[in-house]
Scaffold this motif. Sequence first.
Motif, short mmCIF file in Angstrom:
data_model
loop_
_atom_site.label_atom_id
_atom_site.label_comp_id
_atom_site.label_asym_id
_atom_site.label_seq_id
_atom_site.Cartn_x
_atom_site.Cartn_y
_atom_site.Cartn_z
N ARG A 90 -38.05 -5.16 -0.68
CA ARG A 90 -36.82 -5.94 -0.79
C ARG A 90 -37.06 -7.39 -0.37
O ARG A 90 -36.57 -8.33 -1.02
N ALA A 91 -37.83 -7.60 0.70
CA ALA A 91 -38.11 -8.95 1.16
C ALA A 91 -38.89 -9.73 0.10
O ALA A 91 -38.62 -10.92 -0.14
N TYR A 92 -39.83 -9.05 -0.56
CA TYR A 92 -40.62 -9.75 -1.58
C TYR A 92 -39.78 -10.04 -2.82
O TYR A 92 -39.93 -11.10 -3.46
N ASP A 93 -38.90 -9.12 -3.17
CA ASP A 93 -38.01 -9.36 -4.31
C ASP A 93 -37.18 -10.62 -4.06
O ASP A 93 -37.02 -11.47 -4.96
N ASN A 94 -36.65 -10.77 -2.86
CA ASN A 94 -35.86 -11.96 -2.52
C ASN A 94 -36.72 -13.21 -2.47
O ASN A 94 -36.27 -14.30 -2.84
N TYR A 95 -37.94 -13.08 -1.99
CA TYR A 95 -38.90 -14.19 -1.97
C TYR A 95 -39.13 -14.70 -3.39
O TYR A 95 -39.06 -15.91 -3.67
N GLU A 96 -39.37 -13.76 -4.32
CA GLU A 96 -39.57 -14.15 -5.71
C GLU A 96 -38.31 -14.79 -6.30
O GLU A 96 -38.39 -15.77 -7.04
N ALA A 97 -37.16 -14.21 -5.95
CA ALA A 97 -35.91 -14.74 -6.50
C ALA A 97 -35.64 -16.16 -6.00
O ALA A 97 -35.14 -17.01 -6.75
N MET A 98 -36.00 -16.44 -4.76
CA MET A 98 -35.75 -17.78 -4.21
C MET A 98 -36.65 -18.84 -4.83
O MET A 98 -36.24 -19.99 -4.98
N SER B 30 -37.98 -18.55 -7.89
CA SER B 30 -37.98 -18.36 -9.34
C SER B 30 -37.83 -19.69 -10.06
O SER B 30 -37.06 -20.57 -9.66
N ALA C 48 -39.38 -20.53 1.46
CA ALA C 48 -39.18 -19.17 0.97
C ALA C 48 -40.05 -18.16 1.71
O ALA C 48 -39.66 -17.01 1.89
N ASN D 229 -39.09 -15.61 4.76
CA ASN D 229 -38.39 -14.35 4.56
C ASN D 229 -39.35 -13.16 4.48
O ASN D 229 -38.91 -12.02 4.49
#
Length: 302
Positions: free
Chosen positions: A173-181, A183, A195, A198
């Motif tokens: 989940r943390a990496y998904d948000n890292y990628e989203a931030m 992007s 980023a 996180n």
Amino acid sequence: MPLSPEQQAEIDAQRQSPSQTLRVVSPGMEKHLYTAHDVLDHGFVRVIDYMGDDAAICQAARVSYGKGTKSVTNDEGLIRYLMRHWHSTPFEMCEIKLHVKLPVFVARQWIRHRTANVNEYSARYSILDREFYIPAREHVAAQSTVNNQGRGELLGDAEAARVLEILKADAGRAYDNYEAMISQDGQQGLARELARMNLPANIYTQWYWKVDLHNLFHFLRLRADPHAQYEIRVYAEAIAAVVSDWVPFAYRAFEDYRMGGATLSATALDCVRRMVKGETVTQENSGMSKGEWREFEGVLRG
């Protein structure tokens, strides 16, 4: 995977292009050059470069030309003398440069050894890979009841499964948000240097770590010890295997006098002398605290 395809291709190319040199080489170390030794689930240790060998230690001790002494026996005896009497400078003449891939929380323990040169992968410049350390089932343990900084009994199957699932889910989940931030798909995105905050401490980082043999031995004495945290100990053990091939005389002396030996205080040494004379020595008449006596008994029992 520990090595990326690009890194493996680079290593293969380097191994296929040997260079002639007039400098001293260690046959035992040459086989380790550019070879990655896997550690944990995604980590590795590999030798990038080195300087010196056993003979270089002796050469420095005698400030001589060429080889250290006239015979191998004399070289090993000299190295053991240097180790036994804590003459550290000759060991500083040997150096090693390692490429290490390791979890961030292990790196934060490792970096406390401040007698090395370090250059770490920059998460301000590059995007970190989606690779996290997840402990194997046999290393998922509860807090120790006797050691505030260690592990105790293994968790039961149900509790271990619950904890491992939390670790995996949180990391993902943390990496998904890292990628989203960060992007770049039609959005401005957050700076990488922001980023990254996180990301969890079990994500993998990489660095080059260069250290002289004297300070490397200090690192190994602490981190290859059975009481060291498992995750850093396995890195120390991988490095120790390399060092034993690089400088076999020095490593055997290190094993004997540092890893396998013990340092006694003046009070403890006095107790040993009293015991040898046949006197009954207890904690109450030893002059030691309960903690010191417990450690002293541990040394005597082996």
